[in-house]
Scaffold this active site. Structure first.
Site, PDB file in Angstrom:
ATOM      1  N   CYS A 114       0.828  -1.210   0.000  1.00 56.05           N
ATOM      2  CA  CYS A 114       0.000   0.000   0.000  1.00 56.05           C
ATOM      3  C   CYS A 114       0.862   1.259   0.000  1.00 56.05           C
ATOM      4  CB  CYS A 114      -0.918  -0.007   1.221  1.00 56.05           C
ATOM      5  SG  CYS A 114      -2.049   1.391   1.300  1.00 56.05           S
ATOM      6  N   ARG A 150     -13.028   0.753  -4.445  1.00 58.49           N
ATOM      7  CA  ARG A 150     -12.528   0.702  -3.070  1.00 58.49           C
ATOM      8  C   ARG A 150     -11.972   2.044  -2.600  1.00 58.49           C
ATOM      9  NH1 ARG A 150      -8.019  -0.800   0.260  1.00 58.49           N
ATOM     10  NH2 ARG A 150      -8.593  -2.388   1.794  1.00 58.49           N
TER      11      ARG A 150
END
Length: 498
Positions: free
Chosen positions: A318, A417
């Protein structure tokens, strides 16, 4: 003026556990790793209790039915990803729910008029020595017989001859009906001296094969996570866009738990989705997240979340913090949310479990997360390394690796998302890369569990609840961190002991 949180944002690397007194009744064998998954009245049991505090990340690179099966057999729970058509996700759920430990779906199948050379090729491809002979050559065709590698020899028999000439016909085979249990099947295998017992439906179609060789395999998994019908449990991710269509399909397929998946769960959209699911399907646990502070936890708990995931930007794949400057060190986030969870319990009498998602680089970080208050952990990189994960296994000069990509990467195309606006990703919040290959999930997880058990023993704990309430933690300086590692020249070859 912006509010400044003066507490430093800390990671798991900045903490160590202090040993507590280890009692005589405290050993690795007596450690109980059961932990609640869903909201429950404080002091009572949760509707779903994990046998081991591990869940897999809601990611394309991780969540396959094979991984869900393997993790449930070891007591954990997998959440199958939702970045796919509803029908495909429901089918993946059904594959897990239809799996029966010891009941094998035949992958080595031929027709009676296939040549023995075809059979040899099929056996070579699957690596199995027993083939089902069905009328149409499929795993669910009408069973006509079985043929094994002991029934013919490539150098002694004409490989152009039909399989039917060497098979044992169904009339001469012991077989069972669809209602047989695994215990009953294993008893027949031993009592009747069978190597394989076919399980057929009322019309004679093959359903499963039960092998004597699998008996020991089933004894390997004493802590499987199963439902009331002894089926493996499986979870599924959902989003805040199509949940009104997706949730009913997943429940029809048999899903055991749901989890809203978002890079930032502190939103009205997620509260609305939680409220809708709890109103229409109150019996199914549904988690919320992700959050990094107590205020956000309380928001989701009051909206109906049965568990809450912690972590923004801490995952190895991430880059949300780099791209948007949003997030929090995972250790600080877990400690803050755990305090809010305990306050919520005192105020309402309800216990809402929390999950540490991200920031778990080393095995000992799992112990730290649980000691800091997490009820269970969720991992992506960790599970992406195993055979059962979705990424391809690729050779490199330094060994094998597995593909691993983030849900915020262009490869995943999971624009829903991240809520950047429009119908696609404006910028990436995840990367596409590789992780070292680690083999079979069960073997790798067993090592991590062994480390967790011994860490708990050193802290004088035999349950996770005791571990959370009695653990002592110390901050680590840079020099102390360096001292934690080996500082000698390591051997290149192992010592031979005579």
């Amino acid at each position: 003026m912006a509010q400044i949180i003066t507490e430093v944002s800390r990671t798991f690397n900045e903490f160590l556990l202090l040993p507590n007194r280890t009692r005589t009744d405290c050993s690795a064998a007596t450690v109980d790793l059961r932990t609640p998954l869903a909201r429950h009245i404080a002091g009572e049991e949760s509707a779903i209790e994990l046998q081991s505090p591990f869940t897999s990340a809601i990611m394309q690179a991780v969540g396959t039915p094979d991984l869900a099966i393997a993790l449930a057999r070891d007591g954990g729970l997998s959440f199958l990803h939702h970045n796919q058509p509803i029908a495909d996700q429901a089918a993946a759920v059904r594959k897990v729910k239809n799996f029966k430990a010891g009941f094998v779906t035949s992958d080595t199948n031929v027709r009676p008029d296939d040549s023995l050379s075809v059979l040899v090729d099929v056996m070579r491809h699957t690596g199995h020595s027993t083939a089902a002979v069905t009328h149409d050559g499929t795993a669910t065709g009408r069973l006509l017989g079985l043929v094994t590698s002991r029934d013919f020899h490539p150098q002694r028999h004409d490989l152009d001859g039909p399989v039917s000439g060497r098979m044992t016909a169904i009339a001469d085979l012991a077989h069972a009906g669809p209602d047989i249990t695994l215990s009953e099947a294993n008893a027949r295998l031993w009592d009747e001296r069978l190597d394989c017992l076919p399980v057929l439906d009322a019309e004679g179609h093959l359903q499963h094969l039960v092998f004597r060789s699998d008996y020991a395999d089933n004894k390997r998994f004493p802590n499987q996570l199963v439902d009331a019908a002894k089926r493996l449990r499986v979870g599924a991710g959902i989003n805040t866009h199509d949940y009104q269509e997706r949730v009913p399909a997943l429940l029809e397929a048999g899903v055991d738990a749901l989890c809203l998946d978002s890079s930032d769960g502190y939103s009205d959209w997620q509260a609305q989705a939680l409220s809708w699911v709890k109103k229409h399907y109150p019996e199914v646990p549904v988690g919320g997240g992700n959050v990094v502070d107590g205020e956000a936890f309380t928001f989701l708990a009051e909206a109906g979340a049965d568990f809450v995931k912690i972590g923004v930007g801490g995952g190895s794949i991430c880059i949300t913090r780099d791209q948007k400057g949003i997030g929090r060190g995972q250790a600080s986030a877990v400690l803050d949310v755990a305090a809010a969870r305990d306050a919520f319990r005192e105020r309402t009498g309800e216990y809402v479990p929390i999950c540490s998602d991200g920031g778990l680089v080393h095995d000992y970080h799992v112990a730290l997360a649980l000691a800091m208050g997490a009820d269970f952990v969720m991992m992506g990189r960790y599970f992406a390394r195993f055979d059962q994960a979705a990424g391809a296994k690729l050779p490199t000069r330094d060994g094998f690796v597995k593909e691993y990509w983030g849900e915020g990467s262009n490869r995943a195309r999971n624009w829903q998302r991240y809520g950047q606006g429009g119908q696609g990703l404006v910028f990436e919040e995840g990367v596409d890369g590789y992780v070292p290959y680690a083999g079979d999930l069960s073997e790798g997880l067993a090592l991590t569990v062994a480390k967790l058990r011994t860490a708990m023993v050193s802290c004088g704990s035999t349950t996770l609840a005791e571990f959370r309430s009695t653990a002592r933690l110390t901050l680590v300086s840079d020099q102390s961190f360096q001292e934690s590692h080996a500082n000698v020249t390591l051997r290149d070859t192992p010592v031979t002991v005579s």
